[in-house]
Design an enzyme around this catalytic site. Structure first.
Site, mmCIF file in Angstrom:
data_model
loop_
_atom_site.group_PDB
_atom_site.id
_atom_site.type_symbol
_atom_site.label_atom_id
_atom_site.label_comp_id
_atom_site.label_asym_id
_atom_site.label_seq_id
_atom_site.Cartn_x
_atom_site.Cartn_y
_atom_site.Cartn_z
ATOM 1 C CG HIS A 110 -1.860 1.164 1.232
ATOM 2 N ND1 HIS A 110 -2.990 1.223 0.414
ATOM 3 C CD2 HIS A 110 -1.816 2.332 1.901
ATOM 4 C CE1 HIS A 110 -3.582 2.388 0.596
ATOM 5 N NE2 HIS A 110 -2.899 3.082 1.494
ATOM 6 C CG ASP A 151 -5.372 -0.805 2.602
ATOM 7 O OD1 ASP A 151 -5.948 0.219 2.183
ATOM 8 O OD2 ASP A 151 -4.871 -1.655 1.853
#
Ligand code: GRF
Length: 199
Positions: A110, A151
């Site tokens: 990410h 995430d």
């Protein structure tokens, strides 16, 4: 030797970093044996073909619902004896079926320092736009295990990258890729592959 599948949606620069790392001996505990794209136009597929890696395309819109798409993905991976999965710029959400099939064996890169600028709707350039809007002086990238929360899985590696005067989202994205993503993802891939080899 752990069989690795890389899931892609876009340009595949993170996939390229993984391919190059395997070639240069930075990744020794695993081998990329499959690249699965969420759309047939992903340039990442060209990179895979050039590297002689088998490819597949699994498009969410070809399936009635999320679970049907997940089941197609799992059977494709199992058929190729895949042991671990790397999400590299992959934009399709993984459902419970896929996450359960590869629990603690899926990693994602990410482009921010989680918990900043992450979660639903934060992907690609949007992440860097938010960082610039907030005026952070430092951003970076995170590799984490993938679970049901976008995430939200355990953080494995992070690397900080400075934000510079005059940065645009594109300039910042490039710097985060060069200085963080392309370094962290191969490192995390080797770490997970080594731990799976010992299992
Ligand atoms: C980039 O925004 C990158 O930060 C993120 O996914 C996007 C595409 O990456 N990880 P790639 O070039 O397809 O690897």
């Amino acid at each position: 030797m752990v069989n690795i599948a890389v899931l892609v949606s876009g340009g595949g620069t993170n996939l390229q970093a993984l391919i190059d790392s395997e070639r240069s001996g930075k990744i020794t505990a695993g081998k990329i044996t499959l690249v699965v794209a969420s759309n047939e136009n992903a340039y990442a597929l060209e990179r895979a073909k050039k590297a002689g890696i088998e490819t597949a395309v699994i498009r969410r819109k070809d399936y009635a619902d999320q679970d049907a798409c997940d089941r197609a993905l799992v059977s494709c991976l199992k058929e190729k004896d895949i042991d671990m999965v790397i999400l590299a710029g992959y934009l399709t959400i993984l459902g419970e079926t896929m996450i359960a099939a590869y629990r603690d064996r899926i990693i994602n890169i990410h482009p921010s320092l989680i918990p900043s600028f992450c979660g639903k709707g934060f992907y690609g350039l949007r992440v860097h736009e938010a960082a610039l809007e907030r005026g952070v002086k430092v951003t970076g990238a995170t590799v984490h295990l993938v679970n049901e929360i976008p995430d939200g899985g355990r953080i494995l590696l992070q690397k900080a990258v400075e934000v510079r005067e005059g940065d645009t989202p594109e300039i910042l994205q490039r710097r985060v890729m060069e200085e963080a993503e392309w370094i962290l993802l191969p490192k995390a891939a080797q770490m997970l592959a080594e731990s799976l080899e010992e299992e």
